[in-house]
Design a protein around this motif. Structure first.
Motif, PDB file in Angstrom:
ATOM      1  N   THR A 118       0.779  -1.214   0.111  1.00 60.13           N
ATOM      2  CA  THR A 118       0.041  -0.016  -0.112  1.00 60.13           C
ATOM      3  C   THR A 118       0.801   1.064   0.095  1.00 60.13           C
ATOM      4  O   THR A 118       0.532   2.309  -0.588  1.00 60.13           O
ATOM      5  CB  THR A 118      -1.053  -0.082   1.105  1.00 60.13           C
ATOM      6  N   TYR A 119       1.830   1.282   0.803  1.00 61.60           N
ATOM      7  CA  TYR A 119       2.955   2.276   0.616  1.00 61.60           C
ATOM      8  C   TYR A 119       3.429   2.576  -0.864  1.00 61.60           C
ATOM      9  O   TYR A 119       3.203   3.791  -1.055  1.00 61.60           O
ATOM     10  CB  TYR A 119       4.066   2.002   1.620  1.00 61.60           C
ATOM     11  N   THR A 120       3.820   1.746  -1.352  1.00 63.06           N
ATOM     12  CA  THR A 120       4.398   2.040  -2.772  1.00 63.06           C
ATOM     13  C   THR A 120       3.173   2.298  -3.675  1.00 63.06           C
ATOM     14  O   THR A 120       3.360   3.132  -4.423  1.00 63.06           O
ATOM     15  CB  THR A 120       5.048   0.926  -3.328  1.00 63.06           C
ATOM     16  N   GLN A 121       2.110   1.743  -3.541  1.00 62.79           N
ATOM     17  CA  GLN A 121       1.067   1.943  -4.600  1.00 62.79           C
ATOM     18  C   GLN A 121       0.413   3.281  -4.157  1.00 62.79           C
ATOM     19  O   GLN A 121       0.225   4.235  -5.305  1.00 62.79           O
ATOM     20  CB  GLN A 121      -0.125   1.063  -4.095  1.00 62.79           C
ATOM     21  N   ARG A 122       0.264   3.820  -3.008  1.00 68.53           N
ATOM     22  CA  ARG A 122      -0.246   5.114  -2.864  1.00 68.53           C
ATOM     23  C   ARG A 122       0.726   6.171  -3.353  1.00 68.53           C
ATOM     24  O   ARG A 122       0.489   7.137  -3.808  1.00 68.53           O
ATOM     25  CB  ARG A 122      -0.546   5.170  -1.295  1.00 68.53           C
ATOM     26  N   THR A 123       2.214   6.079  -3.089  1.00 69.15           N
ATOM     27  CA  THR A 123       3.023   6.965  -3.420  1.00 69.15           C
ATOM     28  C   THR A 123       3.047   6.970  -5.029  1.00 69.15           C
ATOM     29  O   THR A 123       3.140   8.168  -5.569  1.00 69.15           O
ATOM     30  CB  THR A 123       4.532   6.410  -2.921  1.00 69.15           C
ATOM     31  N   VAL A 124       3.183   6.058  -5.813  1.00 72.46           N
ATOM     32  CA  VAL A 124       3.233   5.932  -7.247  1.00 72.46           C
ATOM     33  C   VAL A 124       1.895   6.697  -7.792  1.00 72.46           C
ATOM     34  O   VAL A 124       1.997   7.368  -8.590  1.00 72.46           O
ATOM     35  CB  VAL A 124       3.435   4.615  -7.771  1.00 72.46           C
ATOM     36  N   THR A 125       0.771   6.462  -7.272  1.00 71.65           N
ATOM     37  CA  THR A 125      -0.671   7.043  -7.683  1.00 71.65           C
ATOM     38  C   THR A 125      -0.405   8.370  -7.484  1.00 71.65           C
ATOM     39  O   THR A 125      -0.920   8.857  -8.329  1.00 71.65           O
ATOM     40  CB  THR A 125      -1.701   6.310  -6.832  1.00 71.65           C
ATOM     41  N   ALA A 126      -0.057   8.788  -6.077  1.00 70.95           N
ATOM     42  CA  ALA A 126       0.043  10.214  -5.862  1.00 70.95           C
ATOM     43  C   ALA A 126       0.789  10.897  -6.674  1.00 70.95           C
ATOM     44  O   ALA A 126       0.638  12.207  -7.061  1.00 70.95           O
ATOM     45  CB  ALA A 126       0.155  10.407  -4.347  1.00 70.95           C
ATOM     46  N   GLY A 127       2.045  10.380  -7.116  1.00 75.99           N
ATOM     47  CA  GLY A 127       2.995  10.881  -7.613  1.00 75.99           C
ATOM     48  C   GLY A 127       2.546  11.172  -9.325  1.00 75.99           C
ATOM     49  O   GLY A 127       2.813  12.235 -10.020  1.00 75.99           O
ATOM     50  N   ALA A 128       1.697  10.407  -9.932  1.00 74.03           N
ATOM     51  CA  ALA A 128       1.149  10.549 -11.324  1.00 74.03           C
ATOM     52  C   ALA A 128       0.073  11.622 -11.330  1.00 74.03           C
ATOM     53  O   ALA A 128       0.154  12.356 -12.347  1.00 74.03           O
ATOM     54  CB  ALA A 128       0.270   9.429 -11.659  1.00 74.03           C
ATOM     55  N   LYS A 129      -0.314  12.090 -10.060  1.00 74.96           N
ATOM     56  CA  LYS A 129      -1.338  13.199 -10.002  1.00 74.96           C
ATOM     57  C   LYS A 129      -0.454  14.476  -9.503  1.00 74.96           C
ATOM     58  O   LYS A 129      -1.336  15.549  -9.810  1.00 74.96           O
ATOM     59  CB  LYS A 129      -2.366  13.010  -9.244  1.00 74.96           C
ATOM     60  N   SER A 130       0.511  14.531  -9.432  1.00 72.69           N
ATOM     61  CA  SER A 130       1.266  15.599  -8.458  1.00 72.69           C
ATOM     62  C   SER A 130       1.330  16.723  -9.230  1.00 72.69           C
ATOM     63  O   SER A 130       1.384  17.725  -8.790  1.00 72.69           O
ATOM     64  CB  SER A 130       2.605  15.154  -7.920  1.00 72.69           C
ATOM     65  N   VAL A 131       1.626  16.708 -10.543  1.00 71.52           N
ATOM     66  CA  VAL A 131       1.876  17.715 -11.431  1.00 71.52           C
ATOM     67  C   VAL A 131       0.581  18.208 -12.335  1.00 71.52           C
ATOM     68  O   VAL A 131       0.152  19.171 -12.226  1.00 71.52           O
ATOM     69  CB  VAL A 131       2.952  17.177 -12.688  1.00 71.52           C
ATOM     70  N   SER A 132      -0.036  17.085 -12.785  1.00 70.91           N
ATOM     71  CA  SER A 132      -1.261  17.323 -13.594  1.00 70.91           C
ATOM     72  C   SER A 132      -2.336  18.158 -12.507  1.00 70.91           C
ATOM     73  O   SER A 132      -3.333  18.727 -13.254  1.00 70.91           O
ATOM     74  CB  SER A 132      -1.758  16.246 -13.991  1.00 70.91           C
ATOM     75  N   GLY A 133      -2.302  17.445 -11.135  1.00 70.36           N
ATOM     76  CA  GLY A 133      -3.420  18.145 -10.366  1.00 70.36           C
ATOM     77  C   GLY A 133      -3.121  19.460  -9.716  1.00 70.36           C
ATOM     78  O   GLY A 133      -3.760  20.068  -8.896  1.00 70.36           O
ATOM     79  N   ASN A 134      -1.839  20.040 -10.077  1.00 67.20           N
ATOM     80  CA  ASN A 134      -1.223  21.424  -9.396  1.00 67.20           C
ATOM     81  C   ASN A 134      -0.858  22.095 -10.501  1.00 67.20           C
ATOM     82  O   ASN A 134      -0.039  23.273 -10.225  1.00 67.20           O
ATOM     83  CB  ASN A 134      -0.460  21.060  -8.349  1.00 67.20           C
ATOM     84  N   LEU A 135      -1.778  22.231 -11.594  1.00 65.58           N
ATOM     85  CA  LEU A 135      -1.259  23.238 -12.924  1.00 65.58           C
ATOM     86  C   LEU A 135      -1.451  24.676 -12.343  1.00 65.58           C
ATOM     87  O   LEU A 135      -0.707  25.575 -12.878  1.00 65.58           O
ATOM     88  CB  LEU A 135      -2.113  22.964 -13.861  1.00 65.58           C
ATOM     89  N   SER A 136      -2.377  25.098 -11.642  1.00 65.80           N
ATOM     90  CA  SER A 136      -2.582  26.454 -11.162  1.00 65.80           C
ATOM     91  C   SER A 136      -1.407  26.951 -10.301  1.00 65.80           C
ATOM     92  O   SER A 136      -0.995  28.032 -10.703  1.00 65.80           O
ATOM     93  CB  SER A 136      -3.837  26.612 -10.532  1.00 65.80           C
ATOM     94  N   LEU A 137      -0.964  26.157  -9.467  1.00 68.39           N
ATOM     95  CA  LEU A 137       0.228  26.333  -8.797  1.00 68.39           C
ATOM     96  C   LEU A 137       1.530  26.491  -9.534  1.00 68.39           C
ATOM     97  O   LEU A 137       2.043  27.343  -9.333  1.00 68.39           O
ATOM     98  CB  LEU A 137       0.391  25.258  -7.636  1.00 68.39           C
ATOM     99  N   ILE A 138       1.661  25.453 -10.423  1.00 71.45           N
ATOM    100  CA  ILE A 138       3.069  25.588 -11.255  1.00 71.45           C
ATOM    101  C   ILE A 138       2.895  26.627 -12.251  1.00 71.45           C
ATOM    102  O   ILE A 138       3.925  27.375 -12.100  1.00 71.45           O
ATOM    103  CB  ILE A 138       2.729  24.407 -12.127  1.00 71.45           C
ATOM    104  N   ARG A 139       1.783  27.130 -12.624  1.00 70.69           N
ATOM    105  CA  ARG A 139       1.889  28.367 -13.588  1.00 70.69           C
ATOM    106  C   ARG A 139       1.711  29.829 -12.921  1.00 70.69           C
ATOM    107  O   ARG A 139       2.192  30.667 -13.371  1.00 70.69           O
ATOM    108  CB  ARG A 139       0.560  28.186 -14.459  1.00 70.69           C
ATOM    109  N   ALA A 140       1.418  29.591 -11.483  1.00 68.82           N
ATOM    110  CA  ALA A 140       1.676  31.103 -10.804  1.00 68.82           C
ATOM    111  C   ALA A 140       2.868  31.288 -10.158  1.00 68.82           C
ATOM    112  O   ALA A 140       3.393  32.597  -9.997  1.00 68.82           O
ATOM    113  CB  ALA A 140       0.549  30.835  -9.750  1.00 68.82           C
TER     114      ALA A 140
END
Length: 307
Positions: A118-140
């Motif tokens: 579960t530790y590996t699964q959650r980290t990999v899944t969260a990593g996949a969303k870390s950039v695409s889910g924070n585009l407003s922060l990245i662009r600002a």
């Protein structure tokens, strides 16, 4: 002859396209301005990440606190979720399908596999969303984009600390003694964290450009779960029961998730002896994933948040 060649080279240089006179590009070049999103060198990038270590830690902690703030049980869900999953899998695979037959201390065997995977699964899944889910922060804001998958990995590590405490209590309740091998548990977690960070960085870059990854990832993770020996002893099930050759079991043990699970079981469960290759596999996967994943993510630093 050399004068003629030099003259031709000068003509080529003069003919090469450059910034048009009076254009913004020519004006920026004249005053030494550079693009704000230009990728820095690897050493500079590492230095920037270190300078923002407090932001990364604070961001991870705040996400951890706010994640369950709207539920009645709050942070207890960090432990209840893997426990409930383990209970369901125990009934299905341990009792109904008979997966517990021949496995010593199957509850500790199953829970160790579930918590580690579960530790590996959650980290990999969260990593996949870390950039695409924070585009407003990245662009600002301008900051090293690796801060985001690193913060998500730290968030999952904080949750693992609680889960590991519960796991050790359960292992003791099921009759396993405390041994000197428990001192090696932090080493396993460090190696697994190195692998998780590297895998999370890779998935962060892939997820930034592949919009359908989040829809596909649950199926990939479920397949990975079934292939990692969480519910069964790999050698017994693959070689003895299914009749596959030994090399198939060896390949399954070299799976990084299976390697870290077997390493942890070896420390927590007496008379559980995995192949010696899992120790080397854990080390190799940790170093290769962290170095390769960081390099792979850094190469696209100037492209995150575009489009």
């Amino acid at each position: 002859m050399s004068d003629v060649e030099d003259s031709r080279a000068d003509d080529v240089d003069d003919a090469a396209p450059g910034p048009a006179p009076g254009s913004l590009a020519e004006l920026a070049r004249r005053h030494g301005l550079r693009p704000a999103v230009a990728r820095p060198s690897l050493t500079v990038y590492l230095r920037q990440l270190w300078q923002r270590r407090h932001f990364i830690l604070t961001y991870a902690t705040s996400r951890n606190v706010s994640k369950y703030s709207g539920s009645a049980l709050g942070q207890l869900w960090q432990v209840l979720t893997p426990l409930l999953n383990a209970a369901i899998y125990y009934v299905m695979f341990g009792l109904i399908l008979g997966g517990s037959h021949g496995v010593r201390n199957y509850p500790a065997f199953l829970l160790t596999g579930m918590f580690v995977f579960t530790y590996t699964q959650r980290t990999v899944t969260a990593g996949a969303k870390s950039v695409s889910g924070n585009l407003s922060l990245i662009r600002a804001l301008h900051f090293p984009r690796a801060s985001l998958p690193l913060a998500y990995a730290i968030q999952e590590l904080q949750q693992l600390a609680v889960s590991m405490g519960v796991l050790l209590v359960i292992v003791l309740i099921t009759g396993e003694p405390i041994t000197w091998f428990w001192l090696v548990i932090p080493v396993v977690l460090v190696l697994q964290t190195m692998f998780n960070v590297g895998a999370g960085l890779v998935m962060a870059r892939v997820g930034a450009s592949m919009r359908d990854l989040n829809q596909l990832l649950p199926f990939v993770m479920r397949t990975w779960l079934y292939a990692s020996g969480v519910f069964f002893v790999i050698h017994d099930k693959v070689v003895k029961s299914a009749g596959f050759p030994e090399w198939v079991a060896t390949v399954m043990y070299l799976n990084p998730a299976a390697s870290y699970i077997e390493f942890m079981r070896d420390l927590l469960i007496s008379r559980h002896t995995p192949p010696e290759l899992v120790w080397l596999s854990c080390l190799c996967w940790a170093v290769a994933a962290l170095a390769g994943g960081f390099w792979y993510f850094w190469r696209a630093e100037d492209r995150y948040g575009r489009g």
